[in-house]
Scaffold this motif. Structure first.
Motif, PDB file in Angstrom:
ATOM      1  N   GLY A   1      24.499  70.350  74.903  1.00 41.82           N
ATOM      2  CA  GLY A   1      24.080  70.629  75.564  1.00 41.82           C
ATOM      3  C   GLY A   1      26.182  71.727  76.138  1.00 41.82           C
ATOM      4  N   VAL A   2      27.286  71.891  76.928  1.00 39.16           N
ATOM      5  CA  VAL A   2      27.964  71.837  76.631  1.00 39.16           C
ATOM      6  C   VAL A   2      28.722  70.864  77.416  1.00 39.16           C
ATOM      7  CG1 VAL A   2      29.833  73.907  77.835  1.00 39.16           C
ATOM      8  CG2 VAL A   2      27.364  74.338  76.840  1.00 39.16           C
ATOM      9  N   PHE A   3      29.990  70.534  76.829  1.00 37.80           N
ATOM     10  CA  PHE A   3      31.364  69.817  77.232  1.00 37.80           C
ATOM     11  C   PHE A   3      31.896  70.019  77.846  1.00 37.80           C
ATOM     12  CE2 PHE A   3      34.574  66.939  76.345  1.00 37.80           C
ATOM     13  CZ  PHE A   3      34.566  65.115  76.630  1.00 37.80           C
ATOM     14  N   ARG A   4      32.150  69.280  79.295  1.00 36.63           N
ATOM     15  CA  ARG A   4      33.032  69.158  80.383  1.00 36.63           C
ATOM     16  C   ARG A   4      33.966  68.040  80.960  1.00 36.63           C
ATOM     17  NH1 ARG A   4      33.991  74.206  80.743  1.00 36.63           N
ATOM     18  NH2 ARG A   4      31.636  75.713  81.146  1.00 36.63           N
TER      19      ARG A   4
ATOM     20  N   ASP B   1      27.433  64.753  68.300  1.00 30.61           N
ATOM     21  CA  ASP B   1      28.404  65.280  67.639  1.00 30.61           C
ATOM     22  C   ASP B   1      29.737  64.461  68.132  1.00 30.61           C
ATOM     23  OD1 ASP B   1      27.176  67.486  66.159  1.00 30.61           O
ATOM     24  OD2 ASP B   1      27.553  68.758  67.974  1.00 30.61           O
ATOM     25  N   PRO B   2      30.821  63.863  67.347  1.00 30.79           N
ATOM     26  CA  PRO B   2      31.759  63.073  68.412  1.00 30.79           C
ATOM     27  C   PRO B   2      32.163  63.869  69.163  1.00 30.79           C
ATOM     28  CG  PRO B   2      32.349  63.698  65.770  1.00 30.79           C
ATOM     29  CD  PRO B   2      30.926  64.973  66.183  1.00 30.79           C
ATOM     30  N   LEU B   3      32.695  63.037  69.913  1.00 31.87           N
ATOM     31  CA  LEU B   3      33.229  63.650  71.784  1.00 31.87           C
ATOM     32  C   LEU B   3      34.616  63.289  71.587  1.00 31.87           C
ATOM     33  CD1 LEU B   3      30.214  62.954  74.515  1.00 31.87           C
ATOM     34  CD2 LEU B   3      31.007  65.065  73.204  1.00 31.87           C
ATOM     35  N   GLY B   4      34.480  61.838  70.854  1.00 33.41           N
ATOM     36  CA  GLY B   4      36.406  61.568  71.063  1.00 33.41           C
ATOM     37  C   GLY B   4      36.029  59.468  70.413  1.00 33.41           C
ATOM     38  N   THR B   5      36.982  60.017  72.019  1.00 31.90           N
ATOM     39  CA  THR B   5      37.575  57.233  71.752  1.00 31.90           C
ATOM     40  C   THR B   5      37.457  57.231  73.222  1.00 31.90           C
ATOM     41  OG1 THR B   5      38.148  57.934  68.815  1.00 31.90           O
ATOM     42  CG2 THR B   5      38.760  55.706  70.620  1.00 31.90           C
ATOM     43  N   LEU B   6      36.530  56.489  72.993  1.00 29.73           N
ATOM     44  CA  LEU B   6      36.395  55.386  74.548  1.00 29.73           C
ATOM     45  C   LEU B   6      37.297  54.202  74.219  1.00 29.73           C
ATOM     46  CD1 LEU B   6      36.022  54.729  77.441  1.00 29.73           C
ATOM     47  CD2 LEU B   6      34.326  53.097  76.105  1.00 29.73           C
TER      48      LEU B   6
ATOM     49  N   LEU C   1      39.713  63.061  73.495  1.00 29.76           N
ATOM     50  CA  LEU C   1      37.830  64.096  73.781  1.00 29.76           C
ATOM     51  C   LEU C   1      38.320  64.701  73.191  1.00 29.76           C
ATOM     52  CD1 LEU C   1      37.537  62.692  77.112  1.00 29.76           C
ATOM     53  CD2 LEU C   1      36.785  61.683  74.976  1.00 29.76           C
ATOM     54  N   ILE C   2      37.470  65.324  72.967  1.00 30.42           N
ATOM     55  CA  ILE C   2      36.900  66.910  71.834  1.00 30.42           C
ATOM     56  C   ILE C   2      37.250  67.997  73.432  1.00 30.42           C
ATOM     57  CG2 ILE C   2      35.863  66.432  70.660  1.00 30.42           C
ATOM     58  CD1 ILE C   2      33.222  67.752  72.519  1.00 30.42           C
ATOM     59  N   ALA C   3      37.625  69.270  73.572  1.00 34.83           N
ATOM     60  CA  ALA C   3      37.528  70.048  74.420  1.00 34.83           C
ATOM     61  C   ALA C   3      37.459  70.382  75.528  1.00 34.83           C
ATOM     62  CB  ALA C   3      38.377  71.263  73.521  1.00 34.83           C
TER      63      ALA C   3
END
Length: 186
Positions: free
Chosen positions: A63-66, A124-129, A113-115
């Motif tokens: 999907g699209v990350f927001r 896919d990596p979203l970033g770090t908690l 987190l990613i953009a």
């Protein structure tokens, strides 16, 4: 209550053209580093995963990350509200870096987190908690919401068999015999 009255007919009802989300990957890499701190209940509209250290988080679905900064007045604390948009649904991923988090600490989480607007695939990596300084642990709140009706449903309903098994193994490790979703049996 998690579900607001629908103005479009049956609560949770979507049009036939709405693509249904499917969580095909768990959002954490190592189940040994997380635990489920809160299950899906009538008043808690998702499943909370907790971690004592910074951990990588991946997209549980395509999907699209927001993402956006959010001040949670009830607690009070800052957090990052993120979501993956899929058709008429969103998978909510609320990044809560602790129980008492400043705007600056939440901004650190935001930057980890990613953009915003990035198209993602499951895994896919979203970033770090991020566990903010002085906090015992951080939370990742996972929920599924139908946008049109604003209705929440247990994420297990939208999870592949593999993800359901992994969630249940993690949940029953610390909560044997309990239900992960108040309104379903797994």
């Amino acid at each position: 209550s998690c579900n607001l009255p629908s103005t479009d007919g049956i609560p949770g009802q979507t049009s036939a053209s709405d693509e249904l989300p499917e969580l095909t990957v768990v959002p954490y890499a190592d189940p040994g580093l997380v635990w489920i701190s809160m299950e899906y209940t009538e008043s808690h509209c998702g499943i909370d995963f907790a971690a004592r250290e910074n951990i990588p988080i991946v997209a549980p679905a395509d999907g699209v990350f927001r993402k956006e900064m959010y001040y949670h007045e009830g607690d009070p604390r800052w957090q990052v509200n993120a979501e993956i948009q899929i058709g008429g649904y969103v998978i909510e991923l609320l990044f809560e870096p602790g129980d008492h988090v400043t705007e600056t600490e939440a901004a650190t989480q935001f930057d980890m987190l990613i953009a915003d607007g990035t198209r993602v695939s499951a895994g896919d990596p979203l970033g770090t908690l991020y566990v903010a300084s002085g906090q015992d642990h951080a939370y990742l709140h996972l929920a599924v919401r139908a946008v049109r009706s604003d209705q929440f449903e247990c994420p297990m309903l939208y999870s592949s068999a593999k993800v359901q098994t992994e969630f249940l193994e993690l949940f029953h490790r610390d909560h044997p015999g309990e239900q992960i979703c108040y309104d379903q049996t797994y």
